[in-house]
Design a protein around this motif. Structure first.
Motif, PDB file in Angstrom:
ATOM      1  N   GLY A 266      -0.837  -0.418   5.461  1.00  0.00           N
ATOM      2  CA  GLY A 266      -0.654   0.958   5.918  1.00  0.00           C
ATOM      3  C   GLY A 266       0.788   1.391   5.776  1.00  0.00           C
ATOM      4  O   GLY A 266       1.689   0.734   6.290  1.00  0.00           O
ATOM      5  N   SER A 267       1.010   2.485   5.073  1.00  0.00           N
ATOM      6  CA  SER A 267       2.372   2.987   4.906  1.00  0.00           C
ATOM      7  C   SER A 267       2.998   3.371   6.238  1.00  0.00           C
ATOM      8  O   SER A 267       4.220   3.303   6.405  1.00  0.00           O
ATOM      9  N   GLU A 268       2.180   3.757   7.220  1.00  0.00           N
ATOM     10  CA  GLU A 268       2.720   4.123   8.531  1.00  0.00           C
ATOM     11  C   GLU A 268       3.380   2.936   9.221  1.00  0.00           C
ATOM     12  O   GLU A 268       4.289   3.095  10.041  1.00  0.00           O
TER      13      GLU A 268
ATOM     14  N   LEU B 140       6.861   2.630   7.636  1.00  0.00           N
ATOM     15  CA  LEU B 140       7.743   3.716   8.048  1.00  0.00           C
ATOM     16  C   LEU B 140       8.159   3.607   9.508  1.00  0.00           C
ATOM     17  O   LEU B 140       9.011   4.350   9.978  1.00  0.00           O
TER      18      LEU B 140
ATOM     19  N   ALA C 185       6.262   4.316  11.969  1.00  0.00           N
ATOM     20  CA  ALA C 185       5.548   5.320  12.763  1.00  0.00           C
ATOM     21  C   ALA C 185       4.491   4.674  13.659  1.00  0.00           C
ATOM     22  O   ALA C 185       4.124   5.215  14.692  1.00  0.00           O
ATOM     23  N   THR C 186       3.997   3.517  13.246  1.00  0.00           N
ATOM     24  CA  THR C 186       2.998   2.779  14.004  1.00  0.00           C
ATOM     25  C   THR C 186       3.444   1.334  14.140  1.00  0.00           C
ATOM     26  O   THR C 186       3.913   0.729  13.169  1.00  0.00           O
TER      27      THR C 186
END
Length: 395
Positions: free
Chosen positions: A9-11, A14, A16-17
């Protein structure tokens, strides 16, 4: 069986998660007796995910992937696994029926894009997901096994416990037990602890490792055996050696604050605090511990209002402990006072004082309080001074 985890997951890349799935899986695999070699995080790119799977299969028998099973175009885990195994994706009507039934149960229309979730690599074993709309699957070849789970944490946990664990035990013969025990140490540097237990850290079973956490040290003992009793025996033997070598610097299973709270309760002692800084490291450490404030009668937080050097800080700490004991009529009082400015190296003198019925104990150390963990070191110094007194140690 040896395993690796790939969080997709790119999140996650980043920031973000936060990847909580890998931590959960690591604990579960250890409890099931599966050795975890490595954890990786990969963005939503089919080529990179496939390359990571190939690399993991070159080292491990089992690879568990989480995430990327949704219905949108950036959910490419299915395609990536198919690419890694050199297979085509195939449509499974039974999976489509499960997804449709899930939407019907929720009273919501199903989008055409959800049809993507009914595709799996050719020959894969599908895993029904009654908690969500992302069926999972298992793919095997001569290199090893890849198990793909949803990224939604509660779905992932349910499927791992209800489907993956039975598969590992019943079909892959995973029966070993890995037992992990954590001990806590204070008052010694990481390098000194490492030197005292160097031979244990080189052993393969049980394994022993050290990590620094909030100005204290955690020693992890991990043992692998065919049964729990054998694993417990291996852990107990390593723990006995560690206790012998570290002595009073080992607080055991408890954190330092937990030990202090327990000793205060066992000895029927009350405590008051004087903290000459708004950081209040002792109060915060005890407040973050269940029952940590049960025997604390009061806390005085009094930041400096005038310039103070090292000598004055020591005097203020001693006076503060006496003042706190008198104010709250406590058996013991613990005080912390730092000098107002650091020295030319950037280190600040901090004095801690313990007032007790027979007199007082005091210690002064220099810390880099510009670092976020600097006050954690101060709290550790103060609580360890109290711990040693409660244990009856002489200065």
């Amino acid at each position: 069986m040896d395993a690796e985890i790939i969080a997709i997951g790119s999140e996650l890349l980043l920031g973000a998660t936060v990847d909580t799935n890998s931590a959960y899986l690591a604990r579960q695999l250890a409890a099931a007796g599966v050795s975890l070699f490595r954890k990786s995080v990969v963005g939503d790119n089919a080529q990179r995910i496939a390359a990571t799977i190939d690399e993991s299969l070159s080292r491990a028998d089992l690879v568990i992937c989480t995430g990327g099973l949704g219905p949108t175009l950036d959910d490419v885990t299915r395609e990536a696994v198919a690419l890694a195994f050199g297979r085509e994706l195939e449509f499974r009507q039974e999976l489509m029926d499960q997804v449709a039934a899930r939407f019907a149960a929720m009273g919501r229309p199903m989008s055409e894009s959800n049809r993507r979730q009914a595709f799996v690599p050719a020959g894969a074993r599908a895993i029904e997901n009654p908690r969500g709309t992302a069926p999972s699957f298992i793919v095997e070849d001569e290199r090893g096994t890849v198990i793909v789970l949803p990224g939604v944490p509660y779905e992932m946990r349910f499927l791992f416990e209800s489907a993956v664990l039975p598969y590992l035990r019943d079909e892959r013969g995973v029966t070993d037990v890995i037992l992990v025990k954590t001990l806590h140490a204070v008052g010694l540097g990481e390098s000194v602890i490492g030197e005292r237990i160097a031979d244990l850290m080189l052993a393969s079973n049980p394994t022993v490792g050290i990590s620094a956490k909030q100005a204290r040290y955690e020693l992890r003992i991990g043992a692998r055996a065919a049964g729990r009793a054998d694993a417990e025996a291996l852990v107990a033997a390593a723990e006995a050696t560690i206790r012998e070598r570290l002595g009073a610097n080992l607080t055991g299973d408890e954190t330092l604050a937990e030990t202090v709270a327990r000793l205060l309760a066992e000895r029927g002692q009350t405590l008051s605090l004087y903290e000459g800084t708004s950081a209040a490291p002792v109060y915060r450490a005890l407040a973050d511990t269940p029952g940590g404030l049960a025997h604390v009668r009061g806390a005085m937080i009094h930041p400096l209002d005038r310039p103070t050097d090292e000598h004055a800080a020591a005097s203020l700490a001693h006076a503060g402990a006496i003042s706190a004991a008198d104010r709250w009529r406590s058996d013991l009082a613990l005080a912390v006072q730092a000098a107002s400015t650091p020295d030319d190296r950037g280190f600040t003198a901090v004095s801690v004082a313990l007032c007790h019925p027979a007199g007082a104990r005091q210690a002064t150390r220099h810390y880099d309080l510009r670092q976020p963990e600097g006050w954690d070191f101060v709290g550790t110094l103060a609580l360890d001074l109290l711990r040693r007194y409660l244990l009856g140690e002489t200065e």
